[in-house]
Design an enzyme around this catalytic site. Structure first.
Site, PDB file in Angstrom:
ATOM      1  N   ASP A  89       0.570  -1.165   0.121  1.00 54.10           N
ATOM      2  CA  ASP A  89       0.197   0.423   0.416  1.00 54.10           C
ATOM      3  C   ASP A  89       1.075   1.249   0.142  1.00 54.10           C
ATOM      4  OD1 ASP A  89       0.721   0.613   3.186  1.00 54.10           O
ATOM      5  OD2 ASP A  89      -0.607  -1.646   2.439  1.00 54.10           O
ATOM      6  N   GLY A 141       9.173 -11.644  -0.918  1.00 56.46           N
ATOM      7  CA  GLY A 141       9.934 -11.568   0.087  1.00 56.46           C
ATOM      8  C   GLY A 141      11.080 -12.436   0.743  1.00 56.46           C
ATOM      9  N   ASP A 159       6.733  -6.235   7.156  1.00 53.13           N
ATOM     10  CA  ASP A 159       4.532  -5.165   7.191  1.00 53.13           C
ATOM     11  C   ASP A 159       3.848  -6.334   6.484  1.00 53.13           C
ATOM     12  OD1 ASP A 159       2.542  -4.218   6.937  1.00 53.13           O
ATOM     13  OD2 ASP A 159       3.119  -2.787   5.367  1.00 53.13           O
ATOM     14  N   ASP A 162      -1.148 -11.654   6.648  1.00 52.26           N
ATOM     15  CA  ASP A 162      -1.977 -12.984   8.293  1.00 52.26           C
ATOM     16  C   ASP A 162      -0.555 -14.433   7.484  1.00 52.26           C
ATOM     17  OD1 ASP A 162      -2.309 -11.157  10.333  1.00 52.26           O
ATOM     18  OD2 ASP A 162      -4.825 -11.506   9.523  1.00 52.26           O
TER      19      ASP A 162
HETATM   20  N1  AAT Z   1       0.463  -1.977   5.436  1.00 50.27           N
HETATM   21  C1  AAT Z   1      -0.442  -2.551   6.162  1.00 50.27           C
HETATM   22  C2  AAT Z   1      -1.133  -3.477   5.370  1.00 50.27           C
HETATM   23  C3  AAT Z   1      -0.926  -4.885   5.811  1.00 50.27           C
HETATM   24  S1  AAT Z   1       0.242  -5.213   3.794  1.00 50.27           S
HETATM   25  C4  AAT Z   1       0.789  -6.764   4.030  1.00 50.27           C
HETATM   26  C5  AAT Z   1       1.127  -6.563   2.930  1.00 50.27           C
HETATM   27  O1  AAT Z   1       2.267  -7.742   3.020  1.00 50.27           O
HETATM   28  C6  AAT Z   1       0.078  -7.743   1.397  1.00 50.27           C
HETATM   29  O2  AAT Z   1      -0.105  -6.325   0.615  1.00 50.27           O
HETATM   30  C7  AAT Z   1       0.545  -8.349   0.615  1.00 50.27           C
HETATM   31  O3  AAT Z   1       1.209  -8.824  -0.593  1.00 50.27           O
HETATM   32  C8  AAT Z   1       2.347  -8.499   1.539  1.00 50.27           C
HETATM   33  N2  AAT Z   1       2.345 -10.110   1.403  1.00 50.27           N
HETATM   34  C9  AAT Z   1       1.778 -10.977   1.578  1.00 50.27           C
HETATM   35  N3  AAT Z   1       3.217 -12.513   1.855  1.00 50.27           N
HETATM   36  C10 AAT Z   1       3.798 -11.617   1.114  1.00 50.27           C
HETATM   37  C11 AAT Z   1       5.073 -11.801   0.456  1.00 50.27           C
HETATM   38  N4  AAT Z   1       5.772 -13.704   0.608  1.00 50.27           N
HETATM   39  N5  AAT Z   1       6.291 -11.365   0.562  1.00 50.27           N
HETATM   40  C12 AAT Z   1       6.080  -9.976  -0.191  1.00 50.27           C
HETATM   41  N6  AAT Z   1       5.318  -9.851   0.229  1.00 50.27           N
HETATM   42  C13 AAT Z   1       4.168 -10.062   0.495  1.00 50.27           C
HETATM   43  C14 AAT Z   1      -0.804  -5.259   7.068  1.00 50.27           C
HETATM   44  C15 AAT Z   1      -2.032  -6.206   7.502  1.00 50.27           C
HETATM   45  C16 AAT Z   1      -1.572  -6.500   8.552  1.00 50.27           C
HETATM   46  C17 AAT Z   1      -3.013  -7.728   8.926  1.00 50.27           C
HETATM   47  C18 AAT Z   1      -3.233  -8.121  10.285  1.00 50.27           C
HETATM   48  N7  AAT Z   1      -5.015  -8.102  10.462  1.00 50.27           N
END
Ligand code: AAT
Length: 292
Positions: A89, A141, A159, A162
């Site tokens: 985001d 990541g 960041d 879940d």
């Molecule tokens: N900034 C607050 C919102 C988040 S977003 C978490 C982000 O992690 C999402 O955009 C998702 O696409 C990304 N993501 C998930 N898995 C991976 C990965 N393996 N590598 C890179 N990015 C990834 C956090 C929300 C917290 C919710 C709590 N209930």
């Protein structure tokens, strides 16, 4: 489920579901990784949902993004190179870029749709991408970190969503090992570490892994986010062996210099007092976390 309301239902918080009244659905799509939705809520502004789970709302995103960023960056002198994993985001980028010492901000987000949707519907969050120090990598990541040369970063911010779906490996031991490798001696990591009310079992595992891997310090902090499950969410803040980092007493305050507020607006949540206070734990959580 009430008609006209969004209810956040997940096996990660069985038996409860926070609900928000929906004014209008603004976007619905399916990416290669997850279902993506944006709606206008009655009382929290626009809301971003991934696979039925609230990622952010305009009203309370500050409490999460400011804390996950400034807890690590205000705890070390002159952070220069920062890596963000997840955070598509752009909110964490917005916060990292407030630090004038930072020269390079890498971000690795797995899902391009999250980035595009944020730029379209959440301009005050996606503003983080406008900083010229930001370099975007779209990918996993876990894979990205494997190719990072040892000792590259002063700080890594995870960041992540879940641990069901694409983020699962971001909570596992091999991932923390590659984060430690990517950090310089005395470098810091801050990761999304779930809720003390709902996920003590997940937190126990994370803490146990981090104590083995991060030889500097290992700490748990938390903040209030009304639209996250149970209304609170925590962070693991750790440092690697090297110059000592005392997370509880921030030495690099951001509050004083306000030039970063010109385009990004003022900090809404973070200050030095809340930084220190966020490491104070309720007794039930303290017992478990300190025994690991
Ligand atoms: N900034 C607050 C919102 C988040 S977003 C978490 C982000 O992690 C999402 O955009 C998702 O696409 C990304 N993501 C998930 N898995 C991976 C990965 N393996 N590598 C890179 N990015 C990834 C956090 C929300 C917290 C919710 C709590 N209930």
């Amino acid at each position: 489920i009430l008609p006209g309301w969004f209810s956040e239902i997940s096996p990660l918080w069985p038996g409860e579901a926070h609900s928000l009244k929906v004014e209008k659905i603004l976007f619905q799509g399916k990416s290669d990784y997850q279902n993506v939705m944006v709606f206008q809520s009655s009382t929290y502004g626009k809301v971003l949902i991934l696979d039925g789970v609230i990622q952010l709302t305009e009203r309370d995103e500050c409490a999460y993004q400011e804390m996950i960023t400034h807890l690590p960056l205000c705890s070390i002198p002159n952070p220069r190179k920062v890596l963000v994993i997840g955070g598509g985001d752009g909110g964490v980028l917005r916060e990292v870029s407030r630090h004038s010492s930072v020269e390079q901000i890498d971000i690795c987000e797995i899902d391009k749709m999250v980035i595009d949707v944020s730029k379209q519907f959440f301009p005050n969050v996606a503003i983080g991408y406008e900083d010229p120090r930001v370099k975007l990598h779209v990918g996993d990541g876990v894979a990205f970190l494997k190719n990072v040369p040892e000792g590259t970063y002063d700080a890594v911010i995870v960041d992540s969503s879940d641990p069901i779906g694409p983020a699962q490996e971001l909570f596992e031991k091999p991932f923390f090992e590659s984060v430690a490798r990517a950090l310089r001696p005395g470098g810091v990591v801050c990761t999304q570490a779930e809720s003390i009310w709902l996920h003590m079992h997940i937190i126990e595992d994370i803490v146990a892994n981090c104590r083995q891997i991060f030889k500097g310090s290992v700490n748990y902090a938390w903040t209030t986010v009304p639209t996250y499950p149970s209304g609170v969410i925590g962070f693991m803040a750790c440092s690697t062996e090297g110059p000592a980092v005392d997370f509880k007493n921030p030495i690099n305050p951001i509050d004083a210099d306000d030039s970063h507020t010109k385009t990004r607006g003022p900090l809404k949540f973070y200050n030095s007092e809340i930084h220190s206070a966020s490491f104070c734990l309720p007794s039930f959580a303290k017992r478990v976390i300190e025994s690991k």
